[in-house]
Design an enzyme around this catalytic site. Structure first.
Site, PDB file in Angstrom:
ATOM      1  N   VAL A 110      56.163  25.319  25.495  1.00 20.19           N
ATOM      2  CA  VAL A 110      57.086  24.205  25.737  1.00 20.19           C
ATOM      3  C   VAL A 110      58.210  24.221  24.699  1.00 20.19           C
ATOM      4  CG1 VAL A 110      57.313  21.684  25.877  1.00 20.19           C
ATOM      5  CG2 VAL A 110      55.280  22.802  26.816  1.00 20.19           C
ATOM      6  N   CYS A 111      57.878  24.580  23.470  1.00 24.47           N
ATOM      7  CA  CYS A 111      58.846  24.522  22.365  1.00 24.47           C
ATOM      8  C   CYS A 111      60.147  25.278  22.653  1.00 24.47           C
ATOM      9  CB  CYS A 111      58.213  25.009  21.072  1.00 24.47           C
ATOM     10  SG  CYS A 111      56.772  24.041  20.574  1.00 24.47           S
TER      11      CYS A 111
END
Length: 187
Positions: free
Chosen positions: A46-47
Site C-alpha cells: 500500500v505504501c
C-alpha cells in the site's frame, strides 16, 4: 491526549532527498505549512501507492506553500535503495525521512512498538509548528492525496481567517461559517 494544537516535539533525523542525504529537524517544519506522512515500511504494498499519489500531487502542495515529509522507521539508506529501484518511488521529489530510532514515530504517537513500524499517520503542521490535522488509518487502508489537499486548504483558510470555520465537504471558494448564537439550531 490529543496532538491537535500542540507543537511538534524536537527531533533530528536524516532524509533522502533529490539524490542527497539531508538533516531534518523540527525547525524545518516552522515558517511554512508541512505534511508529515508516516507509512509502515519501504518495499511494501500500500505504501508505494500512497507515496506515488503524493508525488503525483506534489506540485499542488508546493503551490500552497506546503512541504511533504514522508517518514518510516526504515533508514535513509533504505529510502535511497527504494528510490533507486522503484519507478513509482523514483518520482518522489519530497524528503523521505528515516526514523530507525523511532523518535518521530513516538513523538507523533504512531509507533507500533511490537512491530517496530509506524501506523499510517498524516499530520498537517502550521507555520508556527503546531499540529492542525491528525489522521491515523489502519495498515490496510490507503490515503488519498486529493482529500489531503482539500483538508490542507481548509486548515490554511481557517488559519488566515480567524472567526470563520469550514463546514463538511468544504472546497476552496465555497462559503464558510462564522459561528455565532444566531446559527445554533439553524444548520
Amino acid at each position: 491526549m490529543s496532538l491537535i494544537n500542540t507543537e511538534v516535539k524536537p527531533f533530528k533525523a536524516t532524509a533522502y532527498h533529490n539524490g542527497n542525504f539531508i538533516d531534518v529537524s523540527e525547525a524545518d517544519l516552522k515558517g511554512k505549512w508541512s505534511v508529515v506522512f508516516f507509512y509502515p515500511a519501504d518495499f511494501t504494498f500500500v505504501c508505494p501507492t500512497e507515496l506515488g499519489d503524493l508525488a503525483d500531487n506534489y506540485e499542488e502542495f508546493k503551490k500552497l506553500g506546503v512541504e511533504i515529509y514522508s517518514v518510516s522507521t526504515d533508514t535513509h539508506f533504505t529510502h535511497k535503495a527504494w528510490h533507486d529501484t522503484s519507478d513509482v518511488i523514483g518520482k518522489l521529489q519530497y524528503p523521505m525521512i528515516g526514523d530507525p530510532t523511532w523518535t518521530l514515530a513516538r513523538n507523533f504517537d504512531v509507533l507500533i512498538e511490537t512491530d517496530g513500524l509506524a501506523d499510517r499517520g498524516t499530520f498537517v503542521v502550521d507555520p508556527d509548528g503546531k499540529i492542525q490535522i491528525v489522521e491515523i488509518t489502519a495498515g490496510g487502508i490507503g490515503r488519498d492525496a486529493q482529500e489531503l489537499l482539500r483538508k490542507v486548504k481548509a486548515a490554511q483558510y481557517v488559519h488566515a481567517h480567524p472567526g470563520e470555520v469550514c463546514p463538511a465537504k468544504w472546497k476552496e471558494g465555497d462559503e464558510t461559517l462564522a459561528p455565532s448564537i444566531d446559527l445554533v439550531g439553524k444548520i
